[in-house]
Design an enzyme around this catalytic site. Structure first.
Site, PDB file in Angstrom:
ATOM      1  N   TYR A 181       0.855  -1.177   0.000  1.00 41.33           N
ATOM      2  CA  TYR A 181       0.000   0.000   0.000  1.00 41.33           C
ATOM      3  C   TYR A 181       0.890   1.226   0.000  1.00 41.33           C
ATOM      4  CZ  TYR A 181      -3.657  -3.233   1.521  1.00 41.33           C
ATOM      5  OH  TYR A 181      -4.537  -4.270   1.602  1.00 41.33           O
TER       6      TYR A 181
ATOM      7  N   HIS B 145     -12.649   2.019   5.117  1.00 41.95           N
ATOM      8  CA  HIS B 145     -11.493   1.194   4.757  1.00 41.95           C
ATOM      9  C   HIS B 145     -11.265  -0.004   5.673  1.00 41.95           C
ATOM     10  CE1 HIS B 145     -10.644   4.731   2.260  1.00 41.95           C
ATOM     11  NE2 HIS B 145     -10.050   3.861   1.478  1.00 41.95           N
TER      12      HIS B 145
ATOM     13  N   ARG C 162      -4.340   9.340  -8.020  1.00 38.07           N
ATOM     14  CA  ARG C 162      -3.610   8.110  -7.722  1.00 38.07           C
ATOM     15  C   ARG C 162      -4.254   6.952  -8.487  1.00 38.07           C
ATOM     16  NH1 ARG C 162      -6.028   4.511  -3.894  1.00 38.07           N
ATOM     17  NH2 ARG C 162      -3.983   3.611  -3.476  1.00 38.07           N
TER      18      ARG C 162
ATOM     19  N   ASN D 107      -5.373   2.811  -8.316  1.00 37.11           N
ATOM     20  CA  ASN D 107      -5.625   1.630  -7.501  1.00 37.11           C
ATOM     21  C   ASN D 107      -5.863   0.463  -8.463  1.00 37.11           C
ATOM     22  OD1 ASN D 107      -6.087   0.761  -4.715  1.00 37.11           O
ATOM     23  ND2 ASN D 107      -8.084   0.121  -5.498  1.00 37.11           N
TER      24      ASN D 107
ATOM     25  N   GLU E 156      -8.222   1.735 -11.341  1.00 34.38           N
ATOM     26  CA  GLU E 156      -9.036   2.911 -11.050  1.00 34.38           C
ATOM     27  C   GLU E 156      -8.119   4.119 -10.978  1.00 34.38           C
ATOM     28  OE1 GLU E 156     -12.439   0.816  -8.218  1.00 34.38           O
ATOM     29  OE2 GLU E 156     -11.024   2.228  -7.315  1.00 34.38           O
TER      30      GLU E 156
ATOM     31  N   TYR F  52      -8.395 -10.973  -0.389  1.00 33.18           N
ATOM     32  CA  TYR F  52      -9.271  -9.796  -0.414  1.00 33.18           C
ATOM     33  C   TYR F  52      -9.629  -9.398  -1.846  1.00 33.18           C
ATOM     34  CZ  TYR F  52     -10.541  -4.832  -0.163  1.00 33.18           C
ATOM     35  OH  TYR F  52     -11.174  -3.626  -0.330  1.00 33.18           O
ATOM     36  N   LYS F  53      -8.649  -9.437  -2.736  1.00 39.02           N
ATOM     37  CA  LYS F  53      -8.897  -9.047  -4.119  1.00 39.02           C
ATOM     38  C   LYS F  53      -9.529 -10.185  -4.931  1.00 39.02           C
ATOM     39  CE  LYS F  53      -5.127  -5.591  -4.548  1.00 39.02           C
ATOM     40  NZ  LYS F  53      -5.713  -4.339  -5.033  1.00 39.02           N
TER      41      LYS F  53
HETATM   42  C1  HEM Z   1     -11.832   9.932   0.150  1.00 40.94           C
HETATM   43  C2  HEM Z   1     -11.864   9.133  -0.835  1.00 40.94           C
HETATM   44  C3  HEM Z   1     -11.860   7.635  -0.737  1.00 40.94           C
HETATM   45  C4  HEM Z   1     -12.943   6.805  -0.649  1.00 40.94           C
HETATM   46  C5  HEM Z   1     -14.406   7.214  -0.643  1.00 40.94           C
HETATM   47  C6  HEM Z   1     -12.432   5.463  -0.617  1.00 40.94           C
HETATM   48  C7  HEM Z   1     -13.226   4.328  -0.553  1.00 40.94           C
HETATM   49  C8  HEM Z   1     -12.742   3.036  -0.599  1.00 40.94           C
HETATM   50  C9  HEM Z   1     -13.575   1.859  -0.612  1.00 40.94           C
HETATM   51  C10 HEM Z   1     -15.098   1.860  -0.558  1.00 40.94           C
HETATM   52  C11 HEM Z   1     -12.768   0.789  -0.649  1.00 40.94           C
HETATM   53  C12 HEM Z   1     -13.206  -0.692  -0.666  1.00 40.94           C
HETATM   54  C13 HEM Z   1     -13.385  -1.148   0.760  1.00 40.94           C
HETATM   55  C14 HEM Z   1     -14.085  -2.509   0.827  1.00 40.94           C
HETATM   56  O1  HEM Z   1     -13.481  -3.514   0.418  1.00 40.94           O
HETATM   57  O2  HEM Z   1     -15.238  -2.543   1.290  1.00 40.94           O
HETATM   58  C15 HEM Z   1     -11.408   1.270  -0.688  1.00 40.94           C
HETATM   59  C16 HEM Z   1     -10.294   0.463  -0.769  1.00 40.94           C
HETATM   60  C17 HEM Z   1      -9.009   0.951  -0.683  1.00 40.94           C
HETATM   61  N1  HEM Z   1      -8.637   2.262  -0.539  1.00 40.94           N
HETATM   62 FE1  HEM Z   1      -9.836   3.883  -0.528  1.00 40.94          FE
HETATM   63  N2  HEM Z   1     -11.072   5.490  -0.658  1.00 40.94           N
HETATM   64  C18 HEM Z   1     -10.674   6.794  -0.730  1.00 40.94           C
HETATM   65  C19 HEM Z   1      -9.396   7.267  -0.818  1.00 40.94           C
HETATM   66  C20 HEM Z   1      -8.275   6.474  -0.733  1.00 40.94           C
HETATM   67  C21 HEM Z   1      -6.922   6.967  -0.801  1.00 40.94           C
HETATM   68  C22 HEM Z   1      -6.532   8.432  -1.021  1.00 40.94           C
HETATM   69  C23 HEM Z   1      -6.096   5.893  -0.645  1.00 40.94           C
HETATM   70  C24 HEM Z   1      -4.590   5.789  -0.616  1.00 40.94           C
HETATM   71  C25 HEM Z   1      -3.764   6.790  -0.733  1.00 40.94           C
HETATM   72  C26 HEM Z   1      -6.941   4.717  -0.505  1.00 40.94           C
HETATM   73  C27 HEM Z   1      -6.484   3.428  -0.362  1.00 40.94           C
HETATM   74  C28 HEM Z   1      -7.263   2.304  -0.491  1.00 40.94           C
HETATM   75  C29 HEM Z   1      -6.734   0.954  -0.621  1.00 40.94           C
HETATM   76  C30 HEM Z   1      -5.248   0.545  -0.624  1.00 40.94           C
HETATM   77  C31 HEM Z   1      -7.834   0.116  -0.761  1.00 40.94           C
HETATM   78  C32 HEM Z   1      -7.795  -1.403  -1.023  1.00 40.94           C
HETATM   79  C33 HEM Z   1      -8.056  -1.529  -2.510  1.00 40.94           C
HETATM   80  C34 HEM Z   1      -7.755  -2.842  -3.159  1.00 40.94           C
HETATM   81  O3  HEM Z   1      -6.827  -3.510  -2.772  1.00 40.94           O
HETATM   82  O4  HEM Z   1      -8.452  -3.144  -4.164  1.00 40.94           O
HETATM   83  N3  HEM Z   1      -8.249   5.116  -0.559  1.00 40.94           N
HETATM   84  N4  HEM Z   1     -11.424   2.638  -0.646  1.00 40.94           N
END
Ligand code: HEM
Length: 320
Positions: free
Chosen positions: A19, A169, A199, A201, A241, A292-293
């Site tokens: 991460y 998160h 960024r 993802n 994304e 998880y993925k």
């Molecule tokens: C404010 C805006 C953001 C929202 C609304 C958001 C929302 C989410 C949601 C809904 C998930 C999926 C959680 C689940 O599995 O239920 C997620 C995953 C994640 N988010 Fe965010 N996020 C935001 C910003 C960020 C930022 C800025 C970062 C990192 C700098 C981040 C890092 C991550 C990571 C590492 C995951 C796991 C994703 C994966 O492995 O597929 N998020 N986020």
């Protein structure tokens, strides 16, 4: 439907996945991008919104003012950066937005909710490929106040509406290690009005499917068990994304936009540098992240498929 490889936002910079806050400041600040899949994706988006509105759109009533600011931002940005396709005309508070790509016109009184049939965020989202999430900035925290979410990577708007940033998160394994999510939270809090950060993802989707809602997991999740070494090239898609965070200058809330791209493995293998780096990330993935993925179901099959273009790669991995 899949992205062309030339425009694909390849997300990996290293050979091992960790991460990372890989956000970069955008100049000029942008929140959306229009590309050649515009018509196709807008058509799908609107069908989802008509048939499953609750799944794809949620809002809390106090978000209305910020929603108008988002609508203004989106319509301005479309008109400014794609003037041949979009126009915005203003006569006082009477606005006319023309979308020549879809041959549509929206006429309304700015900030008069009675002059539009949809909520402002819902209307704005029907003219861009991105999902739009509005994070309210209150009491030192960020809350999911509204969202139009048609192409989620396995999460639910109904479930997350009103949640704070860190709770959203919680399902992500290891995200609290080294205070990662706290640092990201502090980073977002410091974003200045009018600034936009971007960024990437990544995840993996089976088939060229953008609308992988948590609510429909039973339909698409089972496809993970059908992947074999022989069909992985067509079935396995790298899902990226491009996420942008934009601080709204008037309301001080944060607009989070998500533009989703898919690339099938059969195309990825034609780019040797990307293939090697992707392979190395997948083979060294932590078990909890692979689970998880959803990758654990077919990790071996996709690695075996990629090794057809990377002879000896697995042994050289073991030697490292
Ligand atoms: C404010 C805006 C953001 C929202 C609304 C958001 C929302 C989410 C949601 C809904 C998930 C999926 C959680 C689940 O599995 O239920 C997620 C995953 C994640 N988010 Fe965010 N996020 C935001 C910003 C960020 C930022 C800025 C970062 C990192 C700098 C981040 C890092 C991550 C990571 C590492 C995951 C796991 C994703 C994966 O492995 O597929 N998020 N986020």
């Amino acid at each position: 439907m899949s992205s062309s490889i030339h425009e694909f936002p390849f997300p990996f910079e290293e050979n091992e996945y960790r991460y990372k806050n890989n956000s970069v400041l955008l100049d000029p600040p942008r929140s959306i991008t229009v590309d050649d899949r515009y018509e196709e994706e807008l058509d799908l988006k609107r069908r989802l919104l008509v048939n499953h509105h609750d799944r794809c759109y949620q809002s809390l009533s106090h978000s209305l003012e910020a929603q108008w600011e988002v609508l203004r931002l989106i319509f301005y940005e479309l008109a400014q950066y794609n003037p041949e396709d979009f126009q915005l005309k203003r006569h006082g508070n009477e606005w006319i937005f023309q979308n020549h790509r879809l041959q549509e016109e929206e006429r309304f009184i700015f900030r008069d909710t009675g002059s539009i049939e949809l909520e402002p965020l819902d209307l704005a989202g029907r003219h861009v490929q991105e999902d739009l999430i509005l994070m309210g900035d209150r009491h030192g925290d960020l809350f999911l106040d509204a969202g139009q979410l048609c192409f989620p990577s396995n999460w639910s708007l109904v479930f997350t509406l009103g949640m704070d940033f860190k709770s959203i998160h919680d399902p992500v394994p290891g995200i609290q290690q080294h205070h990662f999510i706290n640092k990201v939270h502090r980073f977002i809090k410091r974003i200045q009005p009018g600034q936009s950060w971007e960024r990437k993802n990544w995840s993996i989707t089976i088939g060229p499917k953008l609308d992988t809602h948590l609510e429909t997991y039973a339909e698409w999740g089972k496809l993970r068990d059908q992947v074999t070494e022989d069909n992985a090239g067509d079935k396995v898609h790298l899902r990226v994304e491009v996420q942008r965070l934009y601080r709204l200058p008037v309301n001080n809330d944060v607009l989070f936009t998500i533009h989703t791209y898919l690339l099938p493995l059969v195309k990825l293998v034609t780019h040797p540098a990307w293939l090697r780096q992707f392979y190395q990330n997948i083979i060294s993935l932590d078990q909890d992240i692979a689970d998880y993925k959803g990758i654990s179901h077919y990790q071996e099959a996709m690695l075996a498929y990629m090794e057809r273009w990377l002879p000896g790669e697995r042994n050289s991995q073991h030697d490292r």
